[in-house]
Design a protein around this motif. Structure first.
Motif, PDB file in Angstrom:
ATOM      1  N   GLY A  86      -6.184  -4.047  57.287  1.00 13.14           N
ATOM      2  CA  GLY A  86      -6.176  -5.439  57.431  1.00 13.14           C
ATOM      3  C   GLY A  86      -7.715  -5.687  56.945  1.00 13.14           C
ATOM      4  N   LEU A  87      -8.488  -6.828  57.264  1.00 18.07           N
ATOM      5  CA  LEU A  87      -9.809  -6.751  57.231  1.00 18.07           C
ATOM      6  C   LEU A  87     -10.114  -7.797  58.178  1.00 18.07           C
ATOM      7  CD1 LEU A  87     -11.761  -8.823  55.565  1.00 18.07           C
ATOM      8  CD2 LEU A  87      -9.914 -11.211  55.056  1.00 18.07           C
ATOM      9  N   ILE A  88     -11.453  -7.754  58.519  1.00 21.90           N
ATOM     10  CA  ILE A  88     -12.229  -8.269  59.405  1.00 21.90           C
ATOM     11  C   ILE A  88     -13.465  -8.590  59.806  1.00 21.90           C
ATOM     12  CG2 ILE A  88     -13.666  -6.902  62.239  1.00 21.90           C
ATOM     13  CD1 ILE A  88     -11.619  -4.579  61.572  1.00 21.90           C
ATOM     14  N   GLN A  89     -13.310  -9.545  59.585  1.00 27.95           N
ATOM     15  CA  GLN A  89     -14.797 -10.718  59.799  1.00 27.95           C
ATOM     16  C   GLN A  89     -15.620 -10.883  61.459  1.00 27.95           C
ATOM     17  OE1 GLN A  89     -17.172 -11.722  57.497  1.00 27.95           O
ATOM     18  NE2 GLN A  89     -15.913 -11.724  54.844  1.00 27.95           N
ATOM     19  N   GLN A  90     -16.334 -10.174  61.639  1.00 28.05           N
ATOM     20  CA  GLN A  90     -16.949 -10.389  62.906  1.00 28.05           C
ATOM     21  C   GLN A  90     -18.035 -11.938  62.816  1.00 28.05           C
ATOM     22  OE1 GLN A  90     -16.635  -8.737  65.516  1.00 28.05           O
ATOM     23  NE2 GLN A  90     -15.449  -7.057  64.320  1.00 28.05           N
ATOM     24  N   PRO A  91     -18.345 -12.502  63.640  1.00 27.90           N
ATOM     25  CA  PRO A  91     -18.917 -13.922  64.198  1.00 27.90           C
ATOM     26  C   PRO A  91     -20.062 -13.597  62.740  1.00 27.90           C
ATOM     27  CG  PRO A  91     -18.590 -13.459  65.982  1.00 27.90           C
ATOM     28  CD  PRO A  91     -17.948 -12.054  65.369  1.00 27.90           C
ATOM     29  N   GLY A  92     -20.191 -14.472  62.576  1.00 28.57           N
ATOM     30  CA  GLY A  92     -21.256 -14.139  61.214  1.00 28.57           C
ATOM     31  C   GLY A  92     -21.967 -14.335  59.948  1.00 28.57           C
ATOM     32  N   GLN A  93     -20.362 -13.263  60.045  1.00 25.69           N
ATOM     33  CA  GLN A  93     -19.998 -12.589  58.431  1.00 25.69           C
ATOM     34  C   GLN A  93     -19.128 -13.242  57.934  1.00 25.69           C
ATOM     35  OE1 GLN A  93     -18.274  -8.905  60.098  1.00 25.69           O
ATOM     36  NE2 GLN A  93     -19.924  -8.400  59.432  1.00 25.69           N
ATOM     37  N   GLY A  94     -18.715 -13.216  56.041  1.00 20.86           N
ATOM     38  CA  GLY A  94     -18.997 -14.157  55.205  1.00 20.86           C
ATOM     39  C   GLY A  94     -19.785 -14.294  54.166  1.00 20.86           C
ATOM     40  N   ASN A  95     -19.776 -14.909  52.959  1.00 27.45           N
ATOM     41  CA  ASN A  95     -19.807 -15.351  52.281  1.00 27.45           C
ATOM     42  C   ASN A  95     -20.486 -16.957  52.627  1.00 27.45           C
ATOM     43  OD1 ASN A  95     -20.819 -12.995  50.653  1.00 27.45           O
ATOM     44  ND2 ASN A  95     -19.289 -13.446  49.188  1.00 27.45           N
ATOM     45  N   SER A  96     -21.463 -17.158  52.408  1.00 27.13           N
ATOM     46  CA  SER A  96     -21.799 -18.963  53.256  1.00 27.13           C
ATOM     47  C   SER A  96     -22.694 -18.907  51.920  1.00 27.13           C
ATOM     48  CB  SER A  96     -22.927 -18.841  53.986  1.00 27.13           C
ATOM     49  OG  SER A  96     -22.372 -18.635  55.378  1.00 27.13           O
ATOM     50  N   TYR A  97     -22.465 -20.962  51.776  1.00 23.52           N
ATOM     51  CA  TYR A  97     -22.477 -22.363  50.864  1.00 23.52           C
ATOM     52  C   TYR A  97     -22.452 -23.794  51.310  1.00 23.52           C
ATOM     53  CZ  TYR A  97     -20.230 -17.946  47.580  1.00 23.52           C
ATOM     54  OH  TYR A  97     -20.217 -16.780  47.374  1.00 23.52           O
ATOM     55  N   TRP A  98     -23.533 -23.906  50.424  1.00 24.09           N
ATOM     56  CA  TRP A  98     -24.191 -24.988  51.083  1.00 24.09           C
ATOM     57  C   TRP A  98     -23.227 -26.362  50.224  1.00 24.09           C
ATOM     58  CZ3 TRP A  98     -26.181 -26.052  56.174  1.00 24.09           C
ATOM     59  CH2 TRP A  98     -26.357 -25.998  56.661  1.00 24.09           C
ATOM     60  N   PHE A  99     -22.548 -26.699  50.232  1.00 29.25           N
ATOM     61  CA  PHE A  99     -21.942 -27.775  49.673  1.00 29.25           C
ATOM     62  C   PHE A  99     -22.455 -29.106  50.232  1.00 29.25           C
ATOM     63  CE2 PHE A  99     -18.003 -30.046  48.331  1.00 29.25           C
ATOM     64  CZ  PHE A  99     -18.382 -30.139  46.734  1.00 29.25           C
ATOM     65  N   ASP A 100     -23.247 -29.636  49.595  1.00 35.81           N
ATOM     66  CA  ASP A 100     -23.788 -30.646  50.459  1.00 35.81           C
ATOM     67  C   ASP A 100     -24.999 -30.707  51.722  1.00 35.81           C
ATOM     68  OD1 ASP A 100     -24.988 -33.284  50.230  1.00 35.81           O
ATOM     69  OD2 ASP A 100     -23.276 -34.816  50.597  1.00 35.81           O
ATOM     70  N   ARG A 101     -24.545 -31.070  52.779  1.00 40.69           N
ATOM     71  CA  ARG A 101     -25.225 -30.788  53.841  1.00 40.69           C
ATOM     72  C   ARG A 101     -24.041 -30.108  54.624  1.00 40.69           C
ATOM     73  NH1 ARG A 101     -26.990 -35.347  57.054  1.00 40.69           N
ATOM     74  NH2 ARG A 101     -24.833 -36.423  56.412  1.00 40.69           N
ATOM     75  N   ASP A 102     -23.032 -29.792  53.689  1.00 34.92           N
ATOM     76  CA  ASP A 102     -22.115 -28.562  55.317  1.00 34.92           C
ATOM     77  C   ASP A 102     -21.986 -27.201  54.544  1.00 34.92           C
ATOM     78  OD1 ASP A 102     -21.613 -31.336  55.633  1.00 34.92           O
ATOM     79  OD2 ASP A 102     -19.642 -31.876  54.212  1.00 34.92           O
ATOM     80  N   LEU A 103     -21.784 -26.327  55.903  1.00 36.96           N
ATOM     81  CA  LEU A 103     -21.851 -24.744  55.354  1.00 36.96           C
ATOM     82  C   LEU A 103     -20.377 -24.035  55.252  1.00 36.96           C
ATOM     83  CD1 LEU A 103     -23.510 -22.790  55.451  1.00 36.96           C
ATOM     84  CD2 LEU A 103     -23.433 -21.660  57.681  1.00 36.96           C
ATOM     85  N   TYR A 104     -20.232 -23.997  54.568  1.00 32.31           N
ATOM     86  CA  TYR A 104     -18.726 -22.952  54.399  1.00 32.31           C
ATOM     87  C   TYR A 104     -19.064 -21.479  54.300  1.00 32.31           C
ATOM     88  CZ  TYR A 104     -16.219 -27.517  52.608  1.00 32.31           C
ATOM     89  OH  TYR A 104     -16.088 -28.560  52.218  1.00 32.31           O
ATOM     90  N   THR A 105     -18.208 -21.386  55.661  1.00 34.73           N
ATOM     91  CA  THR A 105     -18.614 -19.724  55.568  1.00 34.73           C
ATOM     92  C   THR A 105     -17.257 -18.933  54.879  1.00 34.73           C
ATOM     93  OG1 THR A 105     -20.395 -19.538  56.630  1.00 34.73           O
ATOM     94  CG2 THR A 105     -19.494 -17.600  56.842  1.00 34.73           C
ATOM     95  N   PHE A 106     -16.791 -18.051  53.668  1.00 41.89           N
ATOM     96  CA  PHE A 106     -15.962 -17.715  53.888  1.00 41.89           C
ATOM     97  C   PHE A 106     -14.963 -16.789  54.426  1.00 41.89           C
ATOM     98  CE2 PHE A 106     -16.517 -21.256  50.609  1.00 41.89           C
ATOM     99  CZ  PHE A 106     -14.669 -21.207  50.714  1.00 41.89           C
ATOM    100  N   LYS A 107     -13.965 -16.322  54.550  1.00 40.20           N
ATOM    101  CA  LYS A 107     -13.681 -14.807  56.120  1.00 40.20           C
ATOM    102  C   LYS A 107     -12.611 -14.452  55.186  1.00 40.20           C
ATOM    103  CE  LYS A 107     -16.271 -16.052  59.914  1.00 40.20           C
ATOM    104  NZ  LYS A 107     -17.199 -15.298  60.042  1.00 40.20           N
ATOM    105  N   ALA A 108     -12.487 -15.148  54.691  1.00 41.95           N
ATOM    106  CA  ALA A 108     -11.132 -14.537  53.564  1.00 41.95           C
ATOM    107  C   ALA A 108     -10.923 -15.302  52.337  1.00 41.95           C
ATOM    108  CB  ALA A 108      -9.963 -14.510  54.401  1.00 41.95           C
ATOM    109  N   VAL A 109     -10.462 -13.854  51.306  1.00 40.82           N
ATOM    110  CA  VAL A 109     -10.864 -14.323  49.805  1.00 40.82           C
ATOM    111  C   VAL A 109      -9.887 -14.740  48.768  1.00 40.82           C
ATOM    112  CG1 VAL A 109     -13.475 -15.491  49.817  1.00 40.82           C
ATOM    113  CG2 VAL A 109     -12.437 -13.593  48.971  1.00 40.82           C
ATOM    114  N   GLY A 110      -9.561 -15.140  47.954  1.00 41.51           N
ATOM    115  CA  GLY A 110      -8.481 -14.627  46.927  1.00 41.51           C
ATOM    116  C   GLY A 110      -8.130 -12.613  46.820  1.00 41.51           C
ATOM    117  N   GLU A 111      -9.596 -12.598  46.846  1.00 46.41           N
ATOM    118  CA  GLU A 111      -9.489 -10.968  46.583  1.00 46.41           C
ATOM    119  C   GLU A 111      -8.815 -10.173  47.743  1.00 46.41           C
ATOM    120  OE1 GLU A 111     -13.884  -9.212  46.388  1.00 46.41           O
ATOM    121  OE2 GLU A 111     -13.321 -10.827  44.294  1.00 46.41           O
ATOM    122  N   ASP A 112      -9.419 -10.420  48.844  1.00 47.92           N
ATOM    123  CA  ASP A 112      -8.980 -10.138  49.938  1.00 47.92           C
ATOM    124  C   ASP A 112      -7.494  -9.903  50.825  1.00 47.92           C
ATOM    125  OD1 ASP A 112     -11.745  -9.716  50.285  1.00 47.92           O
ATOM    126  OD2 ASP A 112     -11.935 -11.754  51.561  1.00 47.92           O
TER     127      ASP A 112
END
Length: 163
Positions: A7-33
């Motif tokens: 399966g898929l394991i994401q530890q705290p602080g892991q994942g691709n992160s993006y600023w969307f305006d002032r909010d932080l989006y961190t993806f733990k699972a994406v479509g390719e996963d």
């Protein structure tokens, strides 16, 4: 991120992160996963006005689980104050938005089915190298890019009424 036959394991602080305006989006699972079945992200919503404009998805259902803070949600005409432990589901085609009206950041999990929304955020957001860096300012060009790019991903942003 670790992907293997178990399966898929994401530890705290892991994942691709993006600023969307002032909010932080961190993806733990994406479509390719997930075989494009879903995407899951953790969102830290800035206090006093962070969140999304009113919008609709024509491709994805979107679900929200509040972990910290307090958010005002709109689902069509219904307004809900969501606190930790609140779960909300917005089926594709439903007008929705959320806003942090509080004085501290809020944190929630956002689950979209099927996947695809993560590609929109990656295209219009600003990659975050660290989760402690300050949010970059949103320029007029950034806002225009969001509005122009949204339809490519089946997202309709609803303009706010003039004040």
């Amino acid at each position: 991120m670790t992907i293997d036959s178990q399966g898929l394991i994401q530890q705290p602080g892991q994942g691709n992160s993006y600023w969307f305006d002032r909010d932080l989006y961190t993806f733990k699972a994406v479509g390719e996963d997930t075989g494009e079945a879903y995407a899951l992200c953790e969102v830290v919503v800035a206090p006093q006005g962070g969140g999304t404009p009113p919008h609709k998805h024509s491709r994805e259902n979107e679900s929200f689980y509040i972990q910290e803070g307090e958010l005002e949600f709109q689902l069509d005409e219904q307004i809900v104050v969501a606190t930790p432990g609140t779960f909300l589901h917005s089926p594709k085609g439903q007008l929705h938005r959320f806003t942090n009206t509080g004085s501290t950041p809020a944190k929630l999990l956002v689950w979209v089915t099927p996947a695809g929304f993560e590609k929109f955020i990656a295209e219009v957001g600003k990659a975050a190298n660290t989760q402690v860096s300050p949010a970059p300012s949103l320029s007029a060009a950034d806002l225009e890019k969001i509005i122009i790019t949204a339809p490519k991903y089946g997202i309709e942003i609803i303009p706010l009424p003039a004040a």
